[in-house]
Scaffold this active site. Structure first.
Site, short mmCIF file in Angstrom:
data_model
loop_
_atom_site.label_atom_id
_atom_site.label_comp_id
_atom_site.label_asym_id
_atom_site.label_seq_id
_atom_site.Cartn_x
_atom_site.Cartn_y
_atom_site.Cartn_z
N LYS A 48 0.83 -1.20 0.00
CA LYS A 48 0.00 0.00 0.00
C LYS A 48 0.87 1.26 0.00
O LYS A 48 0.67 2.18 -0.80
CB LYS A 48 -0.93 0.01 1.22
N ASP B 233 -6.70 1.26 1.12
CA ASP B 233 -6.72 1.58 2.54
C ASP B 233 -8.10 1.19 3.09
O ASP B 233 -8.88 0.53 2.40
CB ASP B 233 -6.39 3.07 2.78
#
Ligand code: SF4
Length: 283
Positions: free
Chosen positions: A125, A144
């Site tokens: 991420k 997220d």
């Protein structure tokens, strides 16, 4: 038409509506360089971007290079980032990551996903955020908490695991969409499709949204849970209980997307508080 083509068309329509709603959406973490964005993204784990943005101006003024972060005295960096939470682990990651940047990469943040994810404290991420935002490289879709929640509600994935969600999104959208799509979804999750109370009645994506896992009630929408969970079981049980005709009408109106007000007034007339009903469980 195959199911895969249908899914891609649905994703493309969602992306188009998001583009219209949030044409200028960008990463909310304030930064001036790839290094600052990398540090800010590490700090943003389990913390809001607003909180990170309160901490980073002084931090970036003091530590102007990867070597400077790596050389920060024990206990000092921890204190400076304390308000972002998990400060011991974050300070450890920032020091180790910056040490490796200084020693192996000339103090620069690499532009390759495979290299980035080998840095301490940098997962997929974080790497996607840095590559997409700082370098404009579409290495993947940032997943997220907002992107995960909205992807499920919008019927773009049936998974809860970020890696699987990212794989689904990458298969549904062209690479040119990946960076902006996640920024826009994050904005939408903060403003409209809020975790505890999604504002479906004012959502510009409503026409395209199957509202998976969202519990529609006459008094407002609530998050539901996956099929088989306790909440889903409770909702299902409540939905099967007999109700008055007026309450049934109010629920039907809510399910059909009628304005909240009319559903509420029907329920009020009947003086029966409608029970929640799950719009849909996992696809
Ligand atoms: S319609 Fe509701 S569940 Fe779907 S994206 Fe909008 S706010 Fe979220």
């Amino acid at each position: 038409m195959t199911r895969a083509v249908d899914a891609q068309r649905h994703a493309s329509r969602v992306a188009e509506l998001l583009r219209k709603a949030y044409p200028e959406a960008q990463c909310a973490l304030v930064h001036r360089s790839p290094l600052e964005l990398l540090v800010a993204t590490i700090l943003s784990a389990q913390c809001t971007d607003q909180r990170v943005n309160l901490v980073t101006p002084a931090l970036f003024k003091k530590y102007r290079s990867a070597a400077a972060f790596a050389a920060s005295p024990p206990g000092v960096l921890e204190k400076e980032i304390q308000s972002t939470g998990f400060f011991n682990a974050k300070a450890k990651s920032i020091r180790a990551c910056c040490r490796q940047l200084a020693e192996d990469h000339g103090g620069q943040v690499p532009r390759e996903l495979d290299t980035l994810v080998k840095l301490p404290g940098v997962g997929r991420k974080t790497a996607n955020v840095v590559l997409g935002t700082a370098y404009g490289i579409a290495s993947g879709v940032v997943v997220d908490t907002h992107v995960a929640r909205l992807s499920y509600r919008l019927g773009l994935t049936k998974h809860k695991d970020p890696v699987k969600i990212e794989q689904d999104l990458m298969a549904l959208l062209p690479a040119t969409e990946w960076v902006d799509f996640s920024h826009r979804l994050i904005h939408h999750g903060r403003q409209i499709c809020i975790a505890r109370k999604p504002k479906c009645e004012v959502c510009p994506l409503l026409a395209e949204c199957p509202q998976h896992g969202v519990v529609l009630t006459a008094g407002g929408n609530k998050p539901g849970r996956a099929k088989g969970s306790q909440a889903a079981t409770r909702s299902k049980a409540a939905a099967t209980k007999p109700r008055s005709a007026a309450a049934k009408g109010a629920l039907a109106a809510a399910r059909n997307g009628a304005p909240k007000k009319s559903a509420q007034s029907s329920a009020a007339k009947a003086k029966v508080k409608p029970k929640p009903q799950t719009r849909s469980a996992r696809p």
